[in-house]
Design a protein around this motif. Structure first.
Motif, PDB file in Angstrom:
ATOM      1  N   MET A   1      19.208 -32.155  20.648  1.00  0.00           N
ATOM      2  CA  MET A   1      20.653 -31.834  20.758  1.00  0.00           C
ATOM      3  C   MET A   1      20.867 -30.327  20.543  1.00  0.00           C
ATOM      4  SD  MET A   1      24.065 -32.859  20.484  1.00  0.00           S
ATOM      5  CE  MET A   1      24.369 -34.482  19.854  1.00  0.00           C
ATOM      6  N   PHE A   2      21.458 -29.670  21.530  1.00  0.00           N
ATOM      7  CA  PHE A   2      21.783 -28.250  21.370  1.00  0.00           C
ATOM      8  C   PHE A   2      23.102 -28.116  20.612  1.00  0.00           C
ATOM      9  CE2 PHE A   2      18.912 -28.080  24.966  1.00  0.00           C
ATOM     10  CZ  PHE A   2      18.165 -26.939  24.691  1.00  0.00           C
ATOM     11  N   ASP A   3      23.197 -27.085  19.783  1.00  0.00           N
ATOM     12  CA  ASP A   3      24.483 -26.837  19.120  1.00  0.00           C
ATOM     13  C   ASP A   3      25.530 -26.437  20.163  1.00  0.00           C
ATOM     14  OD1 ASP A   3      23.594 -27.285  16.480  1.00  0.00           O
ATOM     15  OD2 ASP A   3      22.605 -25.321  16.492  1.00  0.00           O
ATOM     16  N   TRP A   4      25.079 -25.656  21.147  1.00  0.00           N
ATOM     17  CA  TRP A   4      26.023 -25.138  22.146  1.00  0.00           C
ATOM     18  C   TRP A   4      25.429 -25.238  23.543  1.00  0.00           C
ATOM     19  CZ3 TRP A   4      30.822 -23.012  20.814  1.00  0.00           C
ATOM     20  CH2 TRP A   4      31.022 -22.816  19.439  1.00  0.00           C
ATOM     21  N   LEU A   5      26.269 -25.634  24.491  1.00  0.00           N
ATOM     22  CA  LEU A   5      25.941 -25.448  25.906  1.00  0.00           C
ATOM     23  C   LEU A   5      26.834 -24.314  26.398  1.00  0.00           C
ATOM     24  CD1 LEU A   5      24.644 -26.326  28.633  1.00  0.00           C
ATOM     25  CD2 LEU A   5      26.667 -27.757  28.989  1.00  0.00           C
ATOM     26  N   ILE A   6      26.232 -23.306  27.020  1.00  0.00           N
ATOM     27  CA  ILE A   6      27.042 -22.216  27.591  1.00  0.00           C
ATOM     28  C   ILE A   6      26.852 -22.233  29.101  1.00  0.00           C
ATOM     29  CG2 ILE A   6      27.499 -19.743  27.627  1.00  0.00           C
ATOM     30  CD1 ILE A   6      26.781 -19.564  24.748  1.00  0.00           C
ATOM     31  N   VAL A   7      27.962 -22.390  29.801  1.00  0.00           N
ATOM     32  CA  VAL A   7      27.919 -22.467  31.267  1.00  0.00           C
ATOM     33  C   VAL A   7      28.241 -21.094  31.844  1.00  0.00           C
ATOM     34  CG1 VAL A   7      28.892 -23.574  33.314  1.00  0.00           C
ATOM     35  CG2 VAL A   7      28.619 -24.882  31.189  1.00  0.00           C
ATOM     36  N   GLY A   8      27.229 -20.467  32.469  1.00  0.00           N
ATOM     37  CA  GLY A   8      27.422 -19.154  33.089  1.00  0.00           C
ATOM     38  C   GLY A   8      26.747 -18.065  32.274  1.00  0.00           C
ATOM     39  N   ALA A   9      25.814 -17.339  32.912  1.00  0.00           N
ATOM     40  CA  ALA A   9      25.046 -16.299  32.201  1.00  0.00           C
ATOM     41  C   ALA A   9      25.505 -14.895  32.578  1.00  0.00           C
ATOM     42  CB  ALA A   9      23.549 -16.478  32.476  1.00  0.00           C
ATOM     43  N   GLY A  10      26.809 -14.754  32.889  1.00  0.00           N
ATOM     44  CA  GLY A  10      27.385 -13.429  33.111  1.00  0.00           C
ATOM     45  C   GLY A  10      27.720 -12.784  31.776  1.00  0.00           C
ATOM     46  N   PHE A  11      28.589 -11.777  31.806  1.00  0.00           N
ATOM     47  CA  PHE A  11      28.954 -11.093  30.556  1.00  0.00           C
ATOM     48  C   PHE A  11      29.550 -12.069  29.544  1.00  0.00           C
ATOM     49  CE2 PHE A  11      28.500  -6.877  32.504  1.00  0.00           C
ATOM     50  CZ  PHE A  11      28.029  -6.163  31.413  1.00  0.00           C
ATOM     51  N   ALA A  12      30.475 -12.917  29.987  1.00  0.00           N
ATOM     52  CA  ALA A  12      31.155 -13.799  29.035  1.00  0.00           C
ATOM     53  C   ALA A  12      30.151 -14.724  28.350  1.00  0.00           C
ATOM     54  CB  ALA A  12      32.234 -14.614  29.760  1.00  0.00           C
ATOM     55  N   PHE A 334      37.085 -21.621  26.854  1.00  0.00           N
ATOM     56  CA  PHE A 334      37.098 -21.106  28.229  1.00  0.00           C
ATOM     57  C   PHE A 334      37.172 -19.579  28.166  1.00  0.00           C
ATOM     58  CE2 PHE A 334      38.440 -25.427  28.429  1.00  0.00           C
ATOM     59  CZ  PHE A 334      37.980 -25.904  29.643  1.00  0.00           C
ATOM     60  N   VAL A 335      36.191 -18.915  28.748  1.00  0.00           N
ATOM     61  CA  VAL A 335      36.091 -17.458  28.608  1.00  0.00           C
ATOM     62  C   VAL A 335      35.662 -16.830  29.935  1.00  0.00           C
ATOM     63  CG1 VAL A 335      35.152 -15.604  27.141  1.00  0.00           C
ATOM     64  CG2 VAL A 335      35.160 -17.942  26.291  1.00  0.00           C
ATOM     65  N   GLY A 336      36.149 -15.597  30.198  1.00  0.00           N
ATOM     66  CA  GLY A 336      35.661 -14.832  31.347  1.00  0.00           C
ATOM     67  C   GLY A 336      36.642 -14.793  32.495  1.00  0.00           C
ATOM     68  N   ARG A 337      36.230 -14.092  33.518  1.00  0.00           N
ATOM     69  CA  ARG A 337      37.118 -13.783  34.647  1.00  0.00           C
ATOM     70  C   ARG A 337      37.516 -15.028  35.447  1.00  0.00           C
ATOM     71  NH1 ARG A 337      37.003  -8.398  38.265  1.00  0.00           N
ATOM     72  NH2 ARG A 337      36.471  -9.253  40.280  1.00  0.00           N
ATOM     73  N   LEU A 338      36.601 -15.980  35.580  1.00  0.00           N
ATOM     74  CA  LEU A 338      36.899 -17.169  36.384  1.00  0.00           C
ATOM     75  C   LEU A 338      37.588 -18.245  35.557  1.00  0.00           C
ATOM     76  CD1 LEU A 338      33.394 -17.382  38.138  1.00  0.00           C
ATOM     77  CD2 LEU A 338      35.503 -16.403  39.079  1.00  0.00           C
ATOM     78  N   ALA A 339      37.184 -18.363  34.300  1.00  0.00           N
ATOM     79  CA  ALA A 339      37.714 -19.443  33.455  1.00  0.00           C
ATOM     80  C   ALA A 339      39.090 -19.109  32.901  1.00  0.00           C
ATOM     81  CB  ALA A 339      36.747 -19.746  32.318  1.00  0.00           C
ATOM     82  N   THR A 340      39.436 -17.817  32.838  1.00  0.00           N
ATOM     83  CA  THR A 340      40.788 -17.474  32.364  1.00  0.00           C
ATOM     84  C   THR A 340      41.611 -16.837  33.486  1.00  0.00           C
ATOM     85  OG1 THR A 340      40.099 -15.329  31.432  1.00  0.00           O
ATOM     86  CG2 THR A 340      40.037 -17.221  29.962  1.00  0.00           C
ATOM     87  N   TYR A 341      41.053 -16.873  34.710  1.00  0.00           N
ATOM     88  CA  TYR A 341      41.753 -16.439  35.923  1.00  0.00           C
ATOM     89  C   TYR A 341      42.408 -15.068  35.737  1.00  0.00           C
ATOM     90  CZ  TYR A 341      43.671 -17.280  40.557  1.00  0.00           C
ATOM     91  OH  TYR A 341      43.937 -17.218  41.900  1.00  0.00           O
TER      92      TYR A 341
END
Ligand code: FAD
Ligand code: UDP
Length: 376
Positions: A1-12, A334-341
């Protein structure tokens, strides 16, 4: 079990992976559906050995010392001030519009004071500045708007500037002096070894596992995790249940030619002619020496990877409805250019990710930390 899943390896996603792994000592699975880290800032050496940006020119600039300090742990910097020329009426002229732009365009010899008068006599009175057209016509007048902005904006966004929020063209200032730098920020430098190298250093932590060519939609029910950071398009996360948010895309044409230099500056804009908006020549950004040079042509399109949120009132209203859904999803940020539009630059995304990390620290204090430490 991972503590965190992070979707997207850009800056955010990468900044948050780094913070969580190093400051919370928790395990992170960082996934990206692309075959590389870095998101849109990814750069790589091409077959000619020239460092290019796969998704168009990325120039780092910021006024925030805290963001510089944070990134400086992972890279050294190469001084670079961005300059752009615009091909207008057959001439290459400085953009942002400045004293030299006007003097060259009209064959004049105005001083800065005279240029103020020149703009004052041409600018239009706009009751309330709302649109990308309003910003420009109320500053320099309609003729310059049409030469430098209308065609470029129509190409870039597929709609007339009158249909876009003022924030779009407000990104480009107007100057009455001879400053021909594209940005006015206090810090303008490129990561010395490139962006990808900087991301590699950021993610070099035993708590971080990276899986590329992995789409969240394919693995969400198969990989166990406690909490999630999501940096992809927010409408996609919710299966487009409220309708599609428009994102503008680009088709990049990368070419290498047998010439030492193609154009006098890193970027030349084409507001009046051509189907592409701009040509980038990378050697200007990196200072690399080579008998060859590599260029990227940008062709705007509606289909393809989402690159730009489209700033207009109806899209912002739809985003707000998705944001309300997001607020009710527990344990997902939700973080970053796409997730916060948001039409954010790299430094703003880093700032947003660091602010999100501070919120996480507050809402999920680590065992053993005092409330004061958790709030830091
Ligand atoms: P992204 O970099 O888009 O990263 C999101 C990642 O999530 C992507 O890699 C994507 O593949 C992945 N992803 C999405 N959905 C899923 C899924 N379901 N499963 C797995 N992975 C997924 N900024 C500047 O400061 N200066 C510039 O000069 C500049 N120039 C730019 C030029 C262009 C052409 C573009 C498009 C942008 C430019 N930017 C510039 C903006 C900069 O690219 C962004 O601010 C920054 O890269 C955004 O980072 P992010 O992490 O929010 O998003
Ligand atoms: N713009 C324009 N002419 C130019 C440069 C910019 O009309 O020569 C407008 C256009 O709408 C563009 C926006 O200003 O999308 C923001 O420009 P910027 O260079 O910041 O765009 P980005 O690098 O984010 O694509």
């Amino acid at each position: 079990m991972f503590d965190w899943l992070i979707v997207g390896a850009g800056f955010a996603g990468s900044v948050l992976a780094e913070r969580i792994a190093s400051q919370r000592n928790e395990s992170v699975l960082l996934i990206d559906r692309r075959s590389h880290i870095g998101g849109n800032a990814y750069d790589c050496y091409n077959e000619a050995g020239i460092l290019i940006h796969k998704y168009g020119p990325h120039i780092f600039h910021t006024n925030a010392q805290s963001i510089v300090d944070y990134l400086s742990a992972f890279t050294q910097w190469r001084p670079y001030e961005h300059r752009v020329l615009s091909q207008v009426d057959g001439q290459l002229l400085p953009i942002p519009i400045n004293l030299d732009t006007i003097n060259k365009l009209y064959g004049l010899d105005l001083t800065s004071e005279e240029l103020e008068q020149f703009f004052a006599s041409r600018r239009e009175t706009v009751e309330e500045i709302r649109t990308a057209e309003d910003v420009v016509v109320s500053t320099v007048g309609r003729e310059l708007y049409e030469k430098f902005f209308r065609g470029y904006t129509r190409k870039q966004w597929g709609v007339d500037p009158s249909q876009l929020n003022k924030s779009v063209t407000a990104r480009v200032p107007t100057r009455t002096d001879r400053d021909d730098r594209y940005f006015g920020d206090s810090f303008q430098n490129m990561p010395a070894g490139g962006y990808t190298r900087m991301f590699e250093r950021m993610l070099d932590n035993p708590n971080i596992k990276i899986m590329l060519q992995t789409d969240y939609r394919d693995i969400q029910s198969r990989i166990p995790f406690r909490r999630m950071i999501y940096t992809g398009p927010i409408d996609e996360y919710f299966d487009w249940s409220l309708g599609r948010l428009p994102y503008r895309s680009l088709r990049f044409e990368h070419v290498t030619i047998d010439r030492e230099q193609f154009q006098p500056v890193a970027v030349v804009n084409y507001p009046q002619t051509e189907d592409y908006t701009r040509i980038t020549e990378y050697k200007h950004l990196t200072g690399q020496q080579s008998p060859k040079t590599s260029l990227t042509y940008e062709y705007p399109t509606d289909v393809g990877d989402p690159y730009y949120p489209v700033p207009r009132a109806e899209n912002e209203a739809l985003y707000k409805r998705y944001e309300a859904l997001a607020a009710n999803v527990e344990d997902v940020w939700f973080v970053g250019r796409l997730a916060t539009y948001r039409y954010y630059n790299m430094d703003q995304v880093v700032g947003q990710a660091l602010a999100t990390f501070a919120r996480i620290q507050k809402s999920l204090p680590l065992a053993g930390s005092t409330p004061a430490e958790a709030a830091e």
